[in-house]
Structures are given as C-alpha cells and as structure tokens.
Design a protein around this motif. Structure first.
Motif, PDB file in Angstrom:
ATOM      1  N   GLU A  48       0.836  -1.206   0.000  1.00 60.30           N
ATOM      2  CA  GLU A  48       0.000   0.000   0.000  1.00 60.30           C
ATOM      3  C   GLU A  48       0.867   1.251   0.000  1.00 60.30           C
ATOM      4  N   GLU A  49       1.998   1.185   0.674  1.00 59.09           N
ATOM      5  CA  GLU A  49       2.921   2.322   0.704  1.00 59.09           C
ATOM      6  C   GLU A  49       3.476   2.609  -0.706  1.00 59.09           C
ATOM      7  N   MET A  50       3.795   1.558  -1.432  1.00 57.88           N
ATOM      8  CA  MET A  50       4.273   1.738  -2.820  1.00 57.88           C
ATOM      9  C   MET A  50       3.181   2.343  -3.693  1.00 57.88           C
ATOM     10  N   VAL A  51       1.958   1.846  -3.539  1.00 51.05           N
ATOM     11  CA  VAL A  51       0.855   2.346  -4.357  1.00 51.05           C
ATOM     12  C   VAL A  51       0.615   3.829  -4.086  1.00 51.05           C
ATOM     13  N   GLN A  52       0.692   4.217  -2.831  1.00 50.17           N
ATOM     14  CA  GLN A  52       0.520   5.635  -2.500  1.00 50.17           C
ATOM     15  C   GLN A  52       1.628   6.478  -3.119  1.00 50.17           C
ATOM     16  N   GLU A  53       2.856   5.957  -3.078  1.00 44.31           N
ATOM     17  CA  GLU A  53       3.984   6.687  -3.684  1.00 44.31           C
ATOM     18  C   GLU A  53       3.798   6.805  -5.199  1.00 44.31           C
ATOM     19  N   ILE A  54       3.309   5.747  -5.829  1.00 48.21           N
ATOM     20  CA  ILE A  54       3.042   5.783  -7.276  1.00 48.21           C
ATOM     21  C   ILE A  54       1.995   6.852  -7.586  1.00 48.21           C
ATOM     22  N   LYS A  55       0.936   6.912  -6.774  1.00 56.31           N
ATOM     23  CA  LYS A  55      -0.079   7.955  -6.949  1.00 56.31           C
ATOM     24  C   LYS A  55       0.539   9.341  -6.842  1.00 56.31           C
ATOM     25  N   ASP A  56       1.357   9.549  -5.815  1.00 58.60           N
ATOM     26  CA  ASP A  56       1.980  10.861  -5.595  1.00 58.60           C
ATOM     27  C   ASP A  56       2.911  11.228  -6.750  1.00 58.60           C
ATOM     28  N   GLN A  57       3.658  10.235  -7.246  1.00 63.36           N
ATOM     29  CA  GLN A  57       4.579  10.502  -8.350  1.00 63.36           C
ATOM     30  C   GLN A  57       3.823  10.833  -9.637  1.00 63.36           C
ATOM     31  N   ILE A  58       2.705  10.158  -9.885  1.00 63.13           N
ATOM     32  CA  ILE A  58       1.919  10.448 -11.088  1.00 63.13           C
ATOM     33  C   ILE A  58       1.268  11.828 -10.966  1.00 63.13           C
ATOM     34  N   LYS A  59       0.824  12.194  -9.768  1.00 65.00           N
ATOM     35  CA  LYS A  59       0.312  13.560  -9.563  1.00 65.00           C
ATOM     36  C   LYS A  59       1.391  14.585  -9.878  1.00 65.00           C
ATOM     37  N   ALA A  60       2.615  14.311  -9.427  1.00 65.33           N
ATOM     38  CA  ALA A  60       3.728  15.226  -9.697  1.00 65.33           C
ATOM     39  C   ALA A  60       4.018  15.311 -11.191  1.00 65.33           C
ATOM     40  N   PHE A  61       3.951  14.168 -11.882  1.00 61.32           N
ATOM     41  CA  PHE A  61       4.129  14.152 -13.339  1.00 61.32           C
ATOM     42  C   PHE A  61       3.079  15.036 -14.009  1.00 61.32           C
ATOM     43  N   CYS A  62       1.844  14.988 -13.507  1.00 64.74           N
ATOM     44  CA  CYS A  62       0.756  15.746 -14.120  1.00 64.74           C
ATOM     45  C   CYS A  62       0.881  17.259 -13.903  1.00 64.74           C
ATOM     46  N   GLU A  63       1.807  17.674 -13.070  1.00 62.45           N
ATOM     47  CA  GLU A  63       2.028  19.107 -12.845  1.00 62.45           C
ATOM     48  C   GLU A  63       3.046  19.707 -13.815  1.00 62.45           C
ATOM     49  N   ILE A  64       3.744  18.854 -14.575  1.00 58.96           N
ATOM     50  CA  ILE A  64       4.825  19.323 -15.455  1.00 58.96           C
ATOM     51  C   ILE A  64       4.241  19.875 -16.755  1.00 58.96           C
ATOM     52  N   ARG A  65       4.908  20.875 -17.310  1.00 59.68           N
ATOM     53  CA  ARG A  65       4.547  21.432 -18.610  1.00 59.68           C
ATOM     54  C   ARG A  65       5.808  21.502 -19.483  1.00 59.68           C
ATOM     55  N   PHE A  66       5.613  21.509 -20.788  1.00 63.00           N
ATOM     56  CA  PHE A  66       6.739  21.686 -21.698  1.00 63.00           C
ATOM     57  C   PHE A  66       7.329  23.087 -21.548  1.00 63.00           C
ATOM     58  N   THR A  67       8.642  23.190 -21.619  1.00 60.81           N
ATOM     59  CA  THR A  67       9.300  24.491 -21.670  1.00 60.81           C
ATOM     60  C   THR A  67       9.480  24.897 -23.130  1.00 60.81           C
ATOM     61  N   GLU A  68       9.696  26.171 -23.362  1.00 61.22           N
ATOM     62  CA  GLU A  68       9.906  26.645 -24.735  1.00 61.22           C
ATOM     63  C   GLU A  68      11.169  26.032 -25.345  1.00 61.22           C
ATOM     64  N   ASP A  69      12.168  25.811 -24.531  1.00 63.10           N
ATOM     65  CA  ASP A  69      13.401  25.185 -25.012  1.00 63.10           C
ATOM     66  C   ASP A  69      13.129  23.757 -25.490  1.00 63.10           C
ATOM     67  N   GLU A  70      12.308  23.029 -24.749  1.00 60.89           N
ATOM     68  CA  GLU A  70      11.953  21.664 -25.142  1.00 60.89           C
ATOM     69  C   GLU A  70      11.126  21.651 -26.421  1.00 60.89           C
ATOM     70  N   LEU A  71      10.192  22.586 -26.526  1.00 60.30           N
ATOM     71  CA  LEU A  71       9.353  22.657 -27.717  1.00 60.30           C
ATOM     72  C   LEU A  71      10.173  23.028 -28.951  1.00 60.30           C
ATOM     73  N   GLU A  72      11.152  23.884 -28.771  1.00 64.83           N
ATOM     74  CA  GLU A  72      12.024  24.250 -29.882  1.00 64.83           C
ATOM     75  C   GLU A  72      12.833  23.045 -30.347  1.00 64.83           C
ATOM     76  N   TYR A  73      13.262  22.223 -29.388  1.00 62.68           N
ATOM     77  CA  TYR A  73      13.991  21.002 -29.738  1.00 62.68           C
ATOM     78  C   TYR A  73      13.113  20.087 -30.595  1.00 62.68           C
ATOM     79  N   LEU A  74      11.862  19.877 -30.176  1.00 64.82           N
ATOM     80  CA  LEU A  74      10.953  19.042 -30.949  1.00 64.82           C
ATOM     81  C   LEU A  74      10.692  19.643 -32.328  1.00 64.82           C
TER      82      LEU A  74
END
Length: 405
Positions: A48-74
C-alpha cells in the motif's frame, strides 16, 4: 511523496509517442482509449505504501509542462510539424484520467481513460514511475545501483574491445529502467563508445527524448502496437484483419517517406505482409521485429523484399525483442551483407542488476468503446479483456489468410 520526483520533464518520453502523437492529433483527435496496467511477475507484490507513492509521483508528473526550449527542440526534428508543437504548448497531463487502486493480484491496478491524445502519453512515464518506486522501496537501492554499474562497465568493455559486434544500436529502456539515474548512466556510457577506435559497434541514440536532447543524440522511435490496434480496430466499420493497411496508409499520409519503420507483429507478421506490398515496402525505410524467432523473421522479410524486386540491403531490419549483446551479435553476424541491421535494446541496458527486472506492461484495451487486441507472433505478449473479441480477431485473420490470394 517520500522519494524525489521521478519524472522531471515531459520529454522523458519515448520518441515514438511523439511520432504517433502528431499523427493522432492530425487524423484521430476524437478517438477515446482505455489503457490497462498488468504485472506479469507472479512473485511481485506492491505494498500500500508503494501504491501511494506511485499515486503521488503520477500527480507530480501531471504538474509538469513543456518548456519553450523543449518545444524548440521538438520543432527542429525533421518530421515534427509546427501545428503539433503548438498543441503540445497547450497540452497537460490530467490526473483525472487515472484510476489507481490496490485491487489486483499484484497489489497495483492502474487504468487510464480519455482521449487517445492524452492516454497514449501516460504509458511510458507511468511504467517508469512504477519501476523506480518498486526497486527503491522493495530493495536496498544502493546495492542495486552498484551491481548495475558493475554490469554496465563489463558490457561496455566487451563491446569496446570487439568481443561482440552488433553494428548500430540504440537504448530503448525508459519504460523498464531501474531508475532515471541508471538510464542516464547507460546512455552517457555508450555515447562514448563512438570515441574509441577499438569498437566495431556504433551507439546511435536513445528512445528517451530528454536524454537524446541532453546528450546530443538521435531520438529514436516511430510506431508502437497501439497505432495499428487503434487505427485498425478502433473504427467500427473496419475489418480488423486489415488493421495494418489502415495503419500504414495513415502513417504515409502523415509522414510520406520520413520516419518510416513499420512494426510487423500486431496481428501476425504473415498478415502484415499481405498489406506490406510494393508501395509501402518502397516508402518505409525498414521494419521492426518484436516477437517470434528473429532469424526466421529476418529471412522472411528479406524474401519478401526480394519478391517485390527491392534490394534488402537498402532496407533496415530493426530488432527490439528482449535483446542482450550476445543475442544481438548472433543476429548481426547472420544478416551481415544481407540487409541493414539495427538494434533497440531496453531492459538489458537500463535495468540489469543482481535482481530480476519487473515484467510490467500498460496496453490499450479499448478504443472508442470497443475491444482491441494484439495477436503477436508468439503467445503471451497479447493483452485483451475480452476473449470473445480475441477469438473474433483470430477468425478474421484466418479467413483472410485462407481465402485472399
């Protein structure tokens, strides 16, 4: 969140997700898909502790946005179009698309539901998070990373000195990696292989776009099974035995002669070859192997090209199924002089330690409300919730193979 953030950039994604993503955006923006996580290891249990950590990590992933530098690379990748880059400028992962519970035999159940545009982009980061959480919380991570370093050094030396000769290869380990640290270590190590005069093998890139950008390497990846499954089986009007034709046709519509490595085994390679005739065989630069005997597959592809009057030496056979350097060496030597050969190597480069790696997958199980399935060249690699649909798909394939000349 007990661990440090695992995914730190939206470029921590396999390149083929962007290749497919652009085509989805332009041609199938309204398609809806469901993805289902599965752990194939019978002896693995997520606490259960691992599952909670996975949830927290996926929430953190969902907070990320592309930067202009990354978009320029693509934007500077030859086949990526400005309209798709503009879409990514607005795009954001949605935690609301995830359902994560402990309701599974292994202790971890994950499903994602939403537009194909969104859910396709969740698979790789989710698997990377699950892997790293598991290995950091189930074992002494410091011991694992030390054993990883030892094995990595041994591989590098054996390749550098010519014990193995595998031609060109790329690192494909993001979804299977021990950790972000381990994958970066492997990519950095093999990026120096080309500096030595002793090595008869060449490291050309990585599927991890973030590491490709950071290390000035080629981001590698075209299509995955989801592309054939959804374009071919997600439309209720399609005969699923022609999934490959719909997928290849849509790909050529998007990319023309660019970005052309076709995946052969979604509904068996034999069925694929019925659609991979002169036009597609000419336009696509090569084909990728992901199940079945690699030598038999390669010989079948060479015979197919020759039957169409195409010189196999102008085409690439890309092998990516459960490879290590010893196996790749045997494949390379067999096909030397017969065709171009390349390798995409994952777990062996990114998660080779003193403990067994996880065998986890996240597959498309529904598209537009109906079942989809993969019928690969070997049993055990498919995944579908509805056995009746698998039977129907097999019967469609069999009827076509038996009756179509």
């Amino acid at each position: 969140m007990k661990l440090e953030r695992i995914i730190n950039s939206l470029l921590e994604q396999d390149m083929y997700k962007f290749s497919m993503g652009q085509a989805i955006y332009h041609q199938f923006p309204d398609y809806k898909t469901t993805w289902t996580f599965k752990c194939r290891n019978k002896d693995v249990k997520f606490t259960e502790e691992m599952v909670q950590e996975i949830k927290d990590q996926i929430k953190a992933f969902c907070e990320i946005r592309f930067t202009e530098d990354e978009l320029e690379y693509l934007n500077n990748i030859k086949w990526i179009k400005g309209s798709y880059v503009d879409f990514l400028r607005l795009w954001e992962p949605r935690y609301e698309d995830f359902e994560i519970t402990t309701d599974a035999e292994c202790g971890l159940s994950i499903e994602t539901r939403g537009t194909w545009l969104n859910t396709s982009m969740y698979e790789i980061p989710t698997l990377a998070i699950v892997n790293e959480v598991y290995f950091r919380m189930a074992y002494d991570y410091n011991e694992l990373i030390e054993s990883f370093k030892e094995k990595l050094e041994e591989k590098y030396e054996n390749l550098k000195t010519g014990r193995w000769h595998i031609g060109t290869f790329s690192e494909f380990g993001l979804r299977r990696r021990l950790s972000a640290e381990a994958q970066e270590m492997a990519v950095d190590k093999f990026s120096h292989l080309n500096d030595t005069l002793h090595s008869s093998s060449t490291f050309v890139g990585t599927s991890n776009v973030y590491l490709a950008k950071k290390n000035n390497l080629k981001p590698v990846g075209t299509m995955a099974h989801e592309w054939i499954m959804c374009t071919g089986q997600g439309n209720h009007k399609h005969n699923p035995a022609y999934s490959n034709w719909y997928a290849l046709n849509a790909w050529v519509h998007e990319y023309g002669i660019l970005n052309g490595t076709a995946l052969t085994d979604t509904i068996t390679t034999d069925c694929f070859l019925r659609d991979f005739q002169l036009t597609f065989s000419t336009l696509f630069s090569g084909v990728r192997h992901d199940s079945g005997d690699p030598i038999e597959w390669g010989e079948k592809m060479i015979s197919h090209y020759e039957s169409l009057g195409i010189d196999p030496n102008t085409k690439t056979l890309l092998f990516s199924d459960s490879l290590d350097f010893e196996r790749a060496d045997k494949i390379f030597r067999h096909f030397m002089g017969k065709a171009k050969v390349a390798f995409g190597i994952g777990t062996y480069l990114a998660n080779d330690t003193k403990v067994p790696p996880l065998n986890i997958v996240m597959k498309t199980t529904l598209c537009n409300g109906q079942d989809v399935a993969k019928i690969s060249d070997v049993e055990g690699k498919g995944m579908c919730k509805n056995e009746e649909y698998v039977d129907y798909l097999n019967r469609c394939i069999k009827w076509r193979m038996d009756h179509e000349k």
